[in-house]
Design a protein around this motif. Structure first.
Motif, PDB file in Angstrom:
ATOM      1  N   ALA A 160       0.391  -1.563   0.108  1.00  0.00           N
ATOM      2  CA  ALA A 160       0.067  -0.290  -0.393  1.00  0.00           C
ATOM      3  C   ALA A 160       0.741   1.359  -0.023  1.00  0.00           C
ATOM      4  CB  ALA A 160      -1.268   0.098   1.118  1.00  0.00           C
ATOM      5  N   ILE A 161       2.202   1.342   0.804  1.00  0.00           N
ATOM      6  CA  ILE A 161       2.821   2.629   1.085  1.00  0.00           C
ATOM      7  C   ILE A 161       3.620   2.191  -0.600  1.00  0.00           C
ATOM      8  CG2 ILE A 161       2.066   3.186   3.194  1.00  0.00           C
ATOM      9  CD1 ILE A 161       4.642   1.706   3.782  1.00  0.00           C
ATOM     10  N   GLY A 162       4.315   0.811  -1.127  1.00  0.00           N
ATOM     11  CA  GLY A 162       4.777   0.841  -1.959  1.00  0.00           C
ATOM     12  C   GLY A 162       6.357   0.799  -1.490  1.00  0.00           C
ATOM     13  N   LEU A 163       6.918  -0.185  -0.597  1.00  0.00           N
ATOM     14  CA  LEU A 163       8.177  -0.482  -0.174  1.00  0.00           C
ATOM     15  C   LEU A 163       7.921  -1.449  -0.377  1.00  0.00           C
ATOM     16  CD1 LEU A 163       7.593   1.113   3.637  1.00  0.00           C
ATOM     17  CD2 LEU A 163      10.013   1.611   1.324  1.00  0.00           C
ATOM     18  N   PRO A 164       9.948  -2.345  -0.912  1.00  0.00           N
ATOM     19  CA  PRO A 164       9.395  -3.259  -0.957  1.00  0.00           C
ATOM     20  C   PRO A 164       9.389  -4.351  -0.543  1.00  0.00           C
ATOM     21  CG  PRO A 164      11.750  -2.225  -0.371  1.00  0.00           C
ATOM     22  CD  PRO A 164      10.344  -1.321  -0.788  1.00  0.00           C
ATOM     23  N   THR A 165       8.872  -6.214  -0.739  1.00  0.00           N
ATOM     24  CA  THR A 165       8.418  -7.115   0.599  1.00  0.00           C
ATOM     25  C   THR A 165       9.494  -7.975   0.966  1.00  0.00           C
ATOM     26  OG1 THR A 165       7.580  -8.392  -1.230  1.00  0.00           O
ATOM     27  CG2 THR A 165       6.113  -6.747  -0.295  1.00  0.00           C
ATOM     28  N   ASN A 166      10.880  -7.411  -0.006  1.00  0.00           N
ATOM     29  CA  ASN A 166      11.939  -8.690   0.221  1.00  0.00           C
ATOM     30  C   ASN A 166      12.987  -8.972   1.627  1.00  0.00           C
ATOM     31  OD1 ASN A 166      13.159  -6.353  -0.135  1.00  0.00           O
ATOM     32  ND2 ASN A 166      14.838  -6.902  -1.979  1.00  0.00           N
ATOM     33  N   ASP A 167      12.385  -7.874   2.146  1.00  0.00           N
ATOM     34  CA  ASP A 167      12.307  -7.838   3.936  1.00  0.00           C
ATOM     35  C   ASP A 167      12.177  -8.619   4.870  1.00  0.00           C
ATOM     36  OD1 ASP A 167      15.613  -6.842   3.312  1.00  0.00           O
ATOM     37  OD2 ASP A 167      14.434  -4.596   3.299  1.00  0.00           O
ATOM     38  N   LEU A 168      10.929  -9.331   4.019  1.00  0.00           N
ATOM     39  CA  LEU A 168       9.670 -10.171   4.913  1.00  0.00           C
ATOM     40  C   LEU A 168      10.174 -10.508   6.098  1.00  0.00           C
ATOM     41  CD1 LEU A 168       6.147  -9.980   3.728  1.00  0.00           C
ATOM     42  CD2 LEU A 168       6.672  -8.584   5.458  1.00  0.00           C
ATOM     43  N   SER A 169      11.234 -11.515   5.767  1.00  0.00           N
ATOM     44  CA  SER A 169      11.702 -12.561   6.157  1.00  0.00           C
ATOM     45  C   SER A 169      12.427 -12.023   7.136  1.00  0.00           C
ATOM     46  CB  SER A 169      13.039 -13.780   5.423  1.00  0.00           C
ATOM     47  OG  SER A 169      13.890 -12.355   4.977  1.00  0.00           O
ATOM     48  N   LEU A 170      13.417 -11.275   7.299  1.00  0.00           N
ATOM     49  CA  LEU A 170      13.979 -10.824   9.014  1.00  0.00           C
ATOM     50  C   LEU A 170      12.526 -10.850  10.141  1.00  0.00           C
ATOM     51  CD1 LEU A 170      15.689  -7.801   7.535  1.00  0.00           C
ATOM     52  CD2 LEU A 170      16.384  -9.263   8.098  1.00  0.00           C
ATOM     53  N   MET A 171      11.431 -10.460   9.404  1.00  0.00           N
ATOM     54  CA  MET A 171      10.584 -10.051  10.468  1.00  0.00           C
ATOM     55  C   MET A 171       9.767 -11.345  10.690  1.00  0.00           C
ATOM     56  SD  MET A 171       9.710  -7.442  10.123  1.00  0.00           S
ATOM     57  CE  MET A 171      11.759  -7.040  10.023  1.00  0.00           C
ATOM     58  N   LEU A 172       9.734 -12.593   9.527  1.00  0.00           N
ATOM     59  CA  LEU A 172       9.169 -14.232  10.106  1.00  0.00           C
ATOM     60  C   LEU A 172      10.710 -15.077  10.772  1.00  0.00           C
ATOM     61  CD1 LEU A 172       6.924 -15.133   8.729  1.00  0.00           C
ATOM     62  CD2 LEU A 172       8.294 -16.518   7.750  1.00  0.00           C
ATOM     63  N   ALA A 173      11.567 -13.954  11.042  1.00  0.00           N
ATOM     64  CA  ALA A 173      13.166 -14.696  11.936  1.00  0.00           C
ATOM     65  C   ALA A 173      12.838 -14.718  13.284  1.00  0.00           C
ATOM     66  CB  ALA A 173      14.674 -13.804  11.546  1.00  0.00           C
ATOM     67  N   VAL A 174      12.230 -13.381  13.456  1.00  0.00           N
ATOM     68  CA  VAL A 174      12.042 -12.803  15.036  1.00  0.00           C
ATOM     69  C   VAL A 174      10.438 -12.857  15.780  1.00  0.00           C
ATOM     70  CG1 VAL A 174      14.056 -11.852  15.342  1.00  0.00           C
ATOM     71  CG2 VAL A 174      11.671 -10.823  14.431  1.00  0.00           C
ATOM     72  N   ASP A 175       9.979 -13.196  14.745  1.00  0.00           N
ATOM     73  CA  ASP A 175       8.149 -13.265  14.541  1.00  0.00           C
ATOM     74  C   ASP A 175       7.796 -14.615  15.856  1.00  0.00           C
ATOM     75  OD1 ASP A 175       5.722 -12.454  13.545  1.00  0.00           O
ATOM     76  OD2 ASP A 175       5.260 -14.840  13.692  1.00  0.00           O
ATOM     77  N   TRP A 176       8.731 -15.360  16.071  1.00  0.00           N
ATOM     78  CA  TRP A 176       8.205 -16.654  16.769  1.00  0.00           C
ATOM     79  C   TRP A 176       8.412 -15.642  18.352  1.00  0.00           C
ATOM     80  CZ3 TRP A 176      12.016 -17.783  20.238  1.00  0.00           C
ATOM     81  CH2 TRP A 176      13.160 -17.086  20.634  1.00  0.00           C
ATOM     82  N   ILE A 177       9.554 -14.705  18.618  1.00  0.00           N
ATOM     83  CA  ILE A 177       9.507 -14.141  19.685  1.00  0.00           C
ATOM     84  C   ILE A 177       8.851 -13.649  19.918  1.00  0.00           C
ATOM     85  CG2 ILE A 177      11.040 -12.187  20.592  1.00  0.00           C
ATOM     86  CD1 ILE A 177      13.455 -14.054  19.746  1.00  0.00           C
ATOM     87  N   VAL A 178       7.964 -12.340  18.323  1.00  0.00           N
ATOM     88  CA  VAL A 178       7.188 -10.890  19.003  1.00  0.00           C
ATOM     89  C   VAL A 178       5.992 -11.176  18.948  1.00  0.00           C
ATOM     90  CG1 VAL A 178       6.747  -9.194  17.618  1.00  0.00           C
ATOM     91  CG2 VAL A 178       9.295  -9.425  18.071  1.00  0.00           C
TER      92      VAL A 178
END
Length: 540
Positions: free
Chosen positions: A432-450
């Motif tokens: 929606a804000i026009g940013l790349p989605t290729n860094d989503l894996s960083l979120m997935l790496a720490v998602d189990w904590i957050v």
């Protein structure tokens, strides 16, 4: 006058005065035993988390193979399977019986308050997330960080924002109810040749096509169950049999939940332990993404520990923490499973038994809340969006910030109540804000904590919403009693069923059923005409 009133009982048709029994003082040992018996599941569940952490640390040193890790995680997997098994009957039956127990005016009023509460709290959560991301700046200075540093797989998503919201609308109306129990609609794309160009090469256009993805379409089932409950109510006396069926089904499901609760401590112990064993390089993750993790958890503490309790106190003028203290078991389950849907069975049980919330309120509002109310998810999604913008050195303008707030609030409605369900929602915000989605894996790496604190805040918002609605309903009933309004106009109506009262099993029977004795000879003949009139519209 402070005179003690004597209770009256009836013996052989004569009124006999019986003095009230004197209260016996309990010894400290009896008090301790009573406390342990009441809170045994809570104590075992919290102990399960602590033992799981210790067990995980010990087993981690053994350097298990992937196959051995799977075997070690098996008891935890069984808990998740049990909880997921019970979700479908629990959601459908509780919403059908809940919607059938409310008249259309009450349903509209309570539903309107609930939706407003969910939207406002989610919007506040999104604002907290954006504000914290700009204050803490988790992505500044992390520009050198990339997926390869952490040996992560890339997450690809090319879904258009418009298609994401259209899928949300499509899932509200599933074409097949049976398939909705295990599949959801999702848009995919295929390239279609649209003719020759001037230089002889084919032009291709990306066209959206409908596909089915694995996962329960809980949004469609929730809407169907609510509308079906309202339809049963409109049937009047003809619909009472089916309402009683759903009430009985719901009660039986809650009995199953009470049995599953005894397995929760064991399952949670292995869920937490296996997650600790599976962790790879925690130090690198925390040092690389520590500010992002800190910002997310701080946002959850502010929203769950300050904002939501303040909203509850503002409506009820009661201590929110005494209300929350009765919900330790669901919070621990949420922390261990990372799933709002899997926490729903224990949340329903504890809200009703420990906090005294009306069953008609809890069974109507909690399934909806578990589906559409994602305060914790909105916080970490907004922080993640700003984090990725800072990571890519993109300055966000006011319009983009507003877009993040609105998109996070709206898309959290469709976020799956499962572990890592919010990652897909972040992709919608980034698109929606026009940013790349290729860094989503960083979120997935720490998602189990957050995701653990995220789920706790999600279910806390649902529970406090049920408490607020219960208080509003109680207040309305008192007001109507003072005004002397007729019973037919009261906020919550009861389905009238001609059945023999079952006092011993009062806890096992549905609160929506008013049991009426048929054997009262003195009233039988005189009440026939009244019963005939009430039978025309006996539902409500």
């Amino acid at each position: 006058m402070a005179l003690m009133e004597e209770k009256k009982s009836e013996l052989n048709g004569h009124a006999v005065s019986v003095p009230p029994p004197k209260p016996t003082k309990k010894t400290p040992k009896e008090k301790l035993l009573m406390f342990l018996s009441r809170n045994l599941v809570v104590i075992l569940t919290v102990s399960g988390v602590l033992v799981g952490v210790g067990l995980g640390m010990i087993v981690r040193r053994a350097e298990l193979t992937p196959a051995q890790m799977t075997y070690f995680a098996f008891p935890g997997e069984m808990l998740l399977r049990m909880l997921k098994m019970i979700i479908l009957p629990l959601v459908v039956c509780s919403l059908v019986s809940g919607a059938a127990s409310l008249d259309t005016r009450s349903l509209g009023k309570l539903g309107g308050i609930a939706v407003t509460y969910f939207l406002v709290t989610t919007l506040i959560a999104s604002a907290i997330g954006v504000a914290l991301a700009f204050i803490i700046k988790p992505g500044v200075g992390a520009g050198a960080l990339n997926t390869n540093d952490l040996s992560l797989e890339s997450v690809s998503t090319n879904k258009e924002t418009a298609d994401s919201f259209l899928d949300l609308a499509r899932n509200l109306f599933p074409s097949n109810l049976v398939a909705a129990a295990f599949r959801s609609y999702a848009t995919d794309y295929k390239m279609i040749a649209i003719g020759n160009s001037t230089n002889g090469t084919l032009n291709y256009q990306k066209v959206p096509v409908g596909t089915d993805t694995d996962g329960m379409n809980i949004l469609g089932l929730v809407l169907f169950a609510m509308v079906f409950g309202v339809a049963l109510r409109k049937l009047g006396a003809e619909g009472e049999e089916l309402i009683r069926f759903f009430n009985a089904f719901n009660e039986a499901t809650m009995v199953l939940v009470s049995w599953i609760m005894w397995y929760v401590p064991v399952g949670i112990m292995f869920l937490v332990g296996s997650k600790i064993v599976e962790m790879e390089d925690v130090v690198l993750l925390v040092t690389s993404l520590g500010k992002y993790i800190f910002a997310s958890i701080l946002g959850h503490i502010i929203h769950g520990g300050i904002i939501l309790p303040l909203i509850y106190f503002g409506f009820t003028r009661k201590n929110p923490f005494s209300f929350l203290s009765g919900l330790i078991t669901p919070f621990t389950t949420a922390f261990a499973t990372c799933s709002s849907s899997a926490t729903l069975p224990s949340m329903m049980k504890c809200v009703e038994e420990n906090n005294g919330v009306d069953k008609r309120i809890s069974r109507f509002i909690l399934p909806i809340g578990a589906t559409v109310n994602m305060d914790g998810a909105a916080i970490f999604q907004c922080i993640a969006a700003v984090f990725i913008a800072q990571l890519n050195n993109v300055e966000l303008n006011a319009g983009q910030i507003f877009t993040i707030l609105v998109t996070a609030t709206a898309s959290s409605v469709g976020a799956a109540g499962i572990p890592a369900g919010g990652i897909i929602t972040i992709a919608i915000i980034l698109e929606a804000i026009g940013l790349p989605t290729n860094d989503l894996s960083l979120m997935l790496a720490v998602d189990w904590i957050v995701d653990r604190t995220t789920t706790v805040v999600n279910v806390e918002g649902d529970a406090l919403g049920a408490g607020i609605l219960h208080h509003i309903n109680e207040k309305e009933l008192k007001r109507q009693k003072q005004l002397g309004e007729p019973k037919e106009d009261q906020e919550l109506k009861e389905v009238k069923v001609e059945a023999v009262a079952n006092i011993q099993a009062e806890e096992e029977t549905s609160p929506l059923v008013t049991h009426q004795k048929q054997g009262d000879d003195s009233c039988h003949s005189s009440c026939d005409t009244v019963d005939d009139k009430e039978g025309v519209e006996s539902v409500l």
